[in-house]
Design a protein around this motif. Structure first.
Motif, short mmCIF file in Angstrom:
data_model
loop_
_atom_site.label_atom_id
_atom_site.label_comp_id
_atom_site.label_asym_id
_atom_site.label_seq_id
_atom_site.Cartn_x
_atom_site.Cartn_y
_atom_site.Cartn_z
N GLY A 194 7.34 6.42 -11.64
CA GLY A 194 6.60 5.75 -10.92
C GLY A 194 6.46 3.98 -10.71
N TYR A 195 5.88 3.69 -9.69
CA TYR A 195 5.83 2.24 -9.34
C TYR A 195 4.85 1.55 -10.25
CZ TYR A 195 5.00 -2.00 -6.60
OH TYR A 195 4.87 -3.21 -6.13
N THR A 196 5.42 0.26 -10.89
CA THR A 196 4.70 -0.66 -11.42
C THR A 196 4.22 -1.97 -10.86
OG1 THR A 196 5.26 0.42 -13.72
CG2 THR A 196 4.27 -2.08 -13.49
N PRO A 197 3.30 -2.42 -10.30
CA PRO A 197 3.41 -3.61 -9.27
C PRO A 197 3.66 -4.92 -9.93
CG PRO A 197 1.21 -2.29 -9.29
CD PRO A 197 2.10 -1.92 -10.33
N PHE A 198 3.61 -5.89 -9.24
CA PHE A 198 3.85 -7.31 -9.69
C PHE A 198 3.18 -7.53 -10.98
CE2 PHE A 198 4.03 -12.27 -9.00
CZ PHE A 198 5.27 -12.05 -9.30
N LYS A 199 3.75 -8.28 -12.07
CA LYS A 199 3.07 -8.60 -13.07
C LYS A 199 2.67 -7.44 -13.84
CE LYS A 199 1.97 -13.32 -11.57
NZ LYS A 199 0.74 -14.40 -11.50
N GLY A 200 2.88 -6.14 -13.69
CA GLY A 200 2.55 -5.01 -14.49
C GLY A 200 3.06 -4.96 -15.94
N GLU A 201 3.92 -5.79 -16.48
CA GLU A 201 4.65 -5.53 -17.43
C GLU A 201 4.71 -6.65 -18.34
OE1 GLU A 201 7.97 -2.64 -18.86
OE2 GLU A 201 8.95 -4.28 -17.95
N ASN A 202 4.82 -6.74 -19.56
CA ASN A 202 5.21 -8.13 -20.25
C ASN A 202 6.17 -7.60 -21.31
OD1 ASN A 202 5.18 -10.19 -21.91
ND2 ASN A 202 3.01 -10.79 -21.91
N LEU A 203 7.51 -7.72 -21.36
CA LEU A 203 8.47 -7.38 -22.06
C LEU A 203 8.38 -8.16 -23.45
CD1 LEU A 203 11.48 -6.89 -19.82
CD2 LEU A 203 10.28 -5.21 -21.00
N SER A 204 8.12 -9.55 -23.49
CA SER A 204 8.32 -10.14 -24.67
C SER A 204 6.96 -9.80 -25.69
CB SER A 204 8.18 -11.62 -24.44
OG SER A 204 6.80 -11.93 -23.72
N SER A 205 6.06 -9.07 -25.13
CA SER A 205 4.88 -8.35 -26.07
C SER A 205 5.46 -7.54 -26.80
CB SER A 205 3.72 -8.30 -25.27
OG SER A 205 3.88 -7.04 -24.37
N GLY A 206 6.49 -6.81 -26.18
CA GLY A 206 7.33 -5.50 -27.16
C GLY A 206 7.89 -6.24 -28.24
N MET A 207 8.28 -7.44 -28.30
CA MET A 207 8.98 -8.23 -29.49
C MET A 207 7.70 -8.88 -30.37
SD MET A 207 11.79 -7.62 -29.10
CE MET A 207 12.78 -8.40 -30.40
N GLU A 248 0.60 -1.22 0.11
CA GLU A 248 -0.02 -0.01 0.14
C GLU A 248 1.11 1.36 -0.09
OE1 GLU A 248 -0.15 -1.63 4.42
OE2 GLU A 248 -0.14 -2.37 2.25
N GLU A 249 2.02 1.26 0.68
CA GLU A 249 3.00 2.28 0.50
C GLU A 249 3.43 2.44 -0.56
OE1 GLU A 249 6.80 4.37 3.12
OE2 GLU A 249 5.58 2.72 3.88
N LYS A 250 3.98 1.40 -1.32
CA LYS A 250 4.36 1.49 -2.86
C LYS A 250 3.38 2.23 -3.70
CE LYS A 250 5.89 -2.80 -2.52
NZ LYS A 250 6.88 -4.16 -2.96
N LEU A 251 2.23 1.68 -3.35
CA LEU A 251 1.14 1.99 -4.51
C LEU A 251 0.99 3.49 -4.29
CD1 LEU A 251 -1.40 -0.87 -4.15
CD2 LEU A 251 -0.03 -0.11 -6.24
N LYS A 252 1.27 4.27 -3.44
CA LYS A 252 1.12 5.69 -3.29
C LYS A 252 1.86 6.55 -4.51
CE LYS A 252 0.62 5.87 1.66
NZ LYS A 252 1.44 6.26 2.91
N ILE A 253 2.64 5.77 -4.97
CA ILE A 253 3.71 6.61 -6.11
C ILE A 253 3.39 5.61 -7.40
CG2 ILE A 253 5.25 7.64 -4.64
CD1 ILE A 253 7.33 5.40 -5.41
N ARG A 254 2.32 5.06 -7.64
CA ARG A 254 2.21 4.20 -8.60
C ARG A 254 2.13 5.06 -10.13
NH1 ARG A 254 -2.77 -0.29 -9.13
NH2 ARG A 254 -1.89 -1.31 -11.10
N GLN A 255 2.36 4.41 -11.12
CA GLN A 255 2.44 5.03 -12.42
C GLN A 255 1.37 5.73 -12.75
OE1 GLN A 255 2.98 2.17 -15.61
NE2 GLN A 255 3.58 3.55 -17.21
N HIS A 260 8.61 14.18 -17.98
CA HIS A 260 7.60 14.37 -16.93
C HIS A 260 8.16 14.50 -15.38
CE1 HIS A 260 4.25 12.87 -14.00
NE2 HIS A 260 3.42 13.27 -15.15
N ASP A 261 7.67 14.86 -14.53
CA ASP A 261 8.44 14.95 -13.35
C ASP A 261 8.57 13.61 -12.81
OD1 ASP A 261 8.24 17.77 -13.53
OD2 ASP A 261 6.59 18.01 -11.98
N ASN A 262 9.65 13.38 -12.20
CA ASN A 262 9.66 12.17 -11.32
C ASN A 262 8.87 11.92 -10.17
OD1 ASN A 262 11.79 10.52 -13.00
ND2 ASN A 262 13.35 12.14 -12.17
N ILE A 263 8.64 10.58 -9.66
CA ILE A 263 7.74 10.36 -8.50
C ILE A 263 8.59 9.51 -7.79
CG2 ILE A 263 5.57 9.36 -7.84
CD1 ILE A 263 4.81 9.71 -10.86
N PHE A 264 8.98 10.22 -6.39
CA PHE A 264 9.89 9.75 -5.54
C PHE A 264 9.16 9.25 -4.39
CE2 PHE A 264 12.82 12.43 -7.72
CZ PHE A 264 14.04 11.31 -8.00
#
Length: 330
Positions: A82-95, A67-74, A130-134
């Motif tokens: 910002g933060y992308t939670p577990f399973k939030g990206e699929n790099l192979s689909s970029g190929m 819940e604390e990490k999600l405060k700076i979610r993408q 874009h401004d960074n989110i820390f």
């Protein structure tokens, strides 16, 4: 003979500035870039205390409650901040490949100091500045990442000068394509695996990087990086103390008209017997040029009349296509 490890190159002789040192380092880099597009560097001059502090801040962030990490979610899929939670990206689909979501969580940053002018803040810039989110914690996180980003940008400039020498170009050839760059810093956690991955699902699906080069710092826990040799087999990329992993991005393959290779790579799962205890962290600097830089094949010595294998493309268009695909937007 099959390659069993990637080359380790001491770049200190290049940074020292002697003509012989520069040529030797450039020759080693050229061979690595032609064969596999991956190598380790030592003699890079980055302070070990900075490396340790950055790595510790990254590891401490991922130990925070979700819940604390999600405060700076993408903020949106178009903004690489910002933060992308577990399973939030699929790099192979970029190929264009099928596969389950990557078994990782990530935190993204961009340029740390941004002028308030039309180039950086106008409509054409999109979200690249874009401004960074820390996060609020760890307390030293912002200072550690800011200092590390700036140091990696300087190291990347050194490596691009080496690349220019290796390609028989003027040493400052790439400078005007990088002076307003949109490079990115990403911290990654590959957590322990308490559930069996889906068939074909990895910590990081097979992909190529988007930009010029990548500078990777990681630990040696089970379940690590592999690069695919040009002959089609996978090579383990093992971190050695005091080294960085360097790999080429797509732009160097386009610029060299396939003479150099932007290598497909992946982060594999740990062995089943270690899956529930193996946690891995990485800090990755993705060096990327100005968003309006036009990338087109350069004439190679002895191949000045070769037909370009790629149409000219701005980096903005190249990045946008691959980023959107990795986030499930086509």
């Amino acid at each position: 003979m099959r390659m069993t490890s990637v080359p380790v190159i001491d770049i200190a002789p290049f940074l020292g500035g002697t003509p012989e040192g520069k040529r030797d380092v450039a020759d080693q880099v050229r061979r690595a870039c032609e064969e596999i597009g991956f190598f380790l560097i030592k003699g890079h001059g980055v302070d070990q205390q900075m490396i340790d502090a950055t790595y510790q801040s990254a590891a401490d962030f991922f130990q925070l409650p979700l819940e604390e990490k999600l405060k700076i979610r993408q903020p949106s899929t178009e903004i690489a901040r910002g933060y992308t939670p577990f399973k939030g990206e699929n790099l192979s689909s970029g190929m264009g490949a099928a596969g389950g979501a990557d078994l990782k969580e990530i935190l993204d940053f961009g340029p740390m100091t941004v002028p308030q002018d039309d180039y950086h803040k106008g409509g054409e810039a999109g979200g690249f500045f874009h401004d960074n989110i820390f996060p609020e914690r760890p307390e030293t996180f912002r200072a550690d990442m800011t200092a590390y980003y700036k140091r990696m940008n300087a190291l990347a400039d050194d490596l691009m000068r080496i690349f220019a020498n290796a390609l028989d170009l003027p040493e400052d050839f790439f400078t005007d394509k990088l002076d307003r760059n949109i490079s990115a810093l990403r911290v990654i956690c590959y957590p322990e695996q308490h559930e069996t991955p889906e068939p074909g699902q990895l910590r990081g699906g097979a992909h190529t990087d988007y930009g010029t080069l990548t500078i990777l710092m990681s630990d040696r826990s089970a379940g690590g990086l592999q690069a695919r040799h040009r002959d089609g087999y996978w090579v383990d990329v093992t971190i050695e103390p005091g080294t960085y992993v360097i790999n080429l991005g797509d732009l160097m393959q386009i610029w060299t008209n396939d003479r150099w290779v932007s290598t497909l790579h992946r982060v594999v799962n740990p062995p089943a017997e270690l899956a529930e205890t193996s946690r891995r962290h990485s800090v990755v600097f993705f060096h990327q040029p100005n968003y309006d830089a036009v990338i087109t094949a350069l004439p190679n010595r002895g191949q000045e009349d070769a037909t370009p294998n790629y149409a000219p493309v701005t980096y903005k268009d190249h990045w946008t296509g691959k980023w959107n695909a990795s986030r499930g937007k086509m």
